[in-house]
Design an enzyme around this catalytic site. Structure first.
Site, PDB file in Angstrom:
ATOM      1  N   THR A 122      43.522  13.484  26.297  1.00  0.00           N
ATOM      2  CA  THR A 122      44.701  13.583  25.458  1.00  0.00           C
ATOM      3  C   THR A 122      44.431  12.886  24.115  1.00  0.00           C
ATOM      4  OG1 THR A 122      47.090  13.235  25.430  1.00  0.00           O
ATOM      5  CG2 THR A 122      45.785  11.446  26.351  1.00  0.00           C
ATOM      6  N   SER A 152      47.806  16.015  28.755  1.00  0.00           N
ATOM      7  CA  SER A 152      49.081  16.185  29.466  1.00  0.00           C
ATOM      8  C   SER A 152      49.302  17.646  29.841  1.00  0.00           C
ATOM      9  CB  SER A 152      50.231  15.703  28.585  1.00  0.00           C
ATOM     10  OG  SER A 152      50.273  16.479  27.402  1.00  0.00           O
ATOM     11  N   GLU A 153      48.604  18.555  29.151  1.00  0.00           N
ATOM     12  CA  GLU A 153      48.808  19.977  29.435  1.00  0.00           C
ATOM     13  C   GLU A 153      47.899  20.488  30.561  1.00  0.00           C
ATOM     14  OE1 GLU A 153      50.400  22.703  26.093  1.00  0.00           O
ATOM     15  OE2 GLU A 153      48.939  21.436  25.112  1.00  0.00           O
ATOM     16  N   HIS A 174      46.319  27.123  19.626  1.00  0.00           N
ATOM     17  CA  HIS A 174      47.451  27.638  18.845  1.00  0.00           C
ATOM     18  C   HIS A 174      46.956  28.495  17.678  1.00  0.00           C
ATOM     19  CE1 HIS A 174      49.001  23.376  20.061  1.00  0.00           C
ATOM     20  NE2 HIS A 174      49.173  24.214  21.058  1.00  0.00           N
ATOM     21  N   HIS A 234      54.845  28.721  21.175  1.00  0.00           N
ATOM     22  CA  HIS A 234      53.872  27.669  21.462  1.00  0.00           C
ATOM     23  C   HIS A 234      52.435  28.063  21.112  1.00  0.00           C
ATOM     24  CE1 HIS A 234      52.136  24.705  24.697  1.00  0.00           C
ATOM     25  NE2 HIS A 234      51.517  24.635  23.542  1.00  0.00           N
TER      26      HIS A 234
HETATM   27 ZN   LIG Z   1      49.704  23.529  23.127  1.00  0.00          ZN
END
Ligand SMILES: [Zn+2]
Length: 352
Positions: A122, A152-153, A174, A234
């Site tokens: 992270t 965290s993802e 992204h 997202h």
């Molecule tokens: Zn993301």
């Protein structure tokens, strides 16, 4: 003839007590060997790789999340895992260089055992990661090794791996053009460019807070028949049954596609599509490559259904298509207005 040096050769040199400076100047280095030398700097303990190699002798070939702490540590520091850590760093750099990630965004994971995955940490830019930044986790997201905290993802990546047993690697980022489609709620249209049809199978998951189990579940619900998931408002996540570079390629293919389609839609002519039989040929190639697609087995008239892109154009290709293809339906005013909104948003973002 010039000597070709691989990572294995470099590790062998270090094991034998030689320094990397003894690599012949005119030797040809493999790309990962070049990365290895670049990442092997003076700021690291000089015995890093040697220690890893020595531990590798005792490292079990296979581990599970239930293996002992010592076994997991030895596995995590083995040359085999070191090579995968370098691959993750390389993919991270490519994501950043192509502006597919921003800030500390994006994450990458590789399944390294039945219920164990290697992943990015992270709060680190994906463009500047080092092998020692990586984390080892079980499929519930519990950290098993690594000094930095896992992303965290990761739950989303792990839910994909749990649901899709063929997923060996996952990439999330992204990319702006693809994400623009996800923000506008527009599914990328189909039947326009072969690479996209063969290598990507795209679906859109609704928005939920990133990193929550709920978001992961919505994505996982789609990975049976899709390898590239747009997440509303997202970004994108992809999985591969081959390797992490293949998962990353889905991003390049989707992003280039969304960009091209958006540009084509601004040229003042209705965009053209391939015919259903032409798409059928591409789907055969796709199936032979082991890539999933929800359109396998559909009727021809359903294959180039771009309903979401140009509302009202359902089954535009007649069932009795003779292979010459039906002319594309006239652009729908509602869809044209939508394209204008996306274009204006992108242009105003560029000016900002
Ligand atoms: Zn993301």
């Amino acid at each position: 003839m010039k000597q070709v040096i691989s990572v294995r050769d470099l590790e062998e040199m270090l094991r034998n007590g030689k320094s990397l400076g003894s690599v012949p100047e005119d030797a040809l280095l493999t790309p990962s060997a070049r990365d290895f030398i670049r990442d092997y700097d003076g700021s690291r303990p000089t015995n890093f790789v040697v220690a890893g190699a020595v531990k590798a002798a005792a490292a079990p070939a296979k581990v599970t999340a239930k293996s002992s702490k010592a076994e997991l540590e030895a596995f995590f520091n083995s040359p085999k895992i070191h090579e995968l850590k370098l691959q993750i760093c390389d993919i991270g750099r490519r994501l950043w260089q192509r502006a597919y990630v921003d800030g500390n965004g994006g994450n990458i994971a590789i399944r390294v055992a039945e219920d164990v995955a290697l992943c990015t940490p992270t709060l680190v830019s994906k463009g500047f990661m080092k092998p020692e930044d990586m984390c080892l986790v079980d499929l519930e997201g519990n950290q098993l090794a690594g000094t930095k905290k896992r992303t965290s993802e990761i739950l989303m990546h792990l839910q994909i791996m749990k649901r899709q047993s063929r997923a060996v690697a996952t990439v999330h980022c992204h990319p702006p053009y693809s994400t623009a489609f996800a923000v506008a709620g527009v599914e990328p249209p189909t039947c326009m460019i072969p690479e996209f049809e063969v290598f990507a199978s795209v679906a859109t998951a609704p928005y939920r807070t990133p990193g929550t189990p709920e978001m992961g579940k919505l994505v996982a619900d789609l990975v049976d028949k899709h390898n590239t998931i747009l997440m509303a408002n997202h970004g994108v996540v992809s999985w591969s049954h081959n390797d992490v570079e293949d998962a990353y390629f889905k991003m390049e293919i989707l992003e280039a596609y969304c960009r091209t389609v958006l540009v084509a839609s601004q040229l003042g002519r209705p965009v053209k599509t391939m015919t259903a039989p032409q798409l059928q040929d591409l789907l055969k190639i796709k199936q032979s490559l082991g890539i999933p697609d929800p359109r396998f087995g559909l009727k021809e008239c359903e294959l180039c259904d771009n309903d979401g892109w140009r509302p009202g154009v359902t089954c535009a290709v007649p069932n009795n298509s003779n292979g010459n293809g039906a002319p594309a339906a006239a652009p729908d005013p509602e869809a044209e207005a939508l394209v204008r909104v996306i274009t204006d948003q992108i242009l105003s973002q560029r000016k900002a």
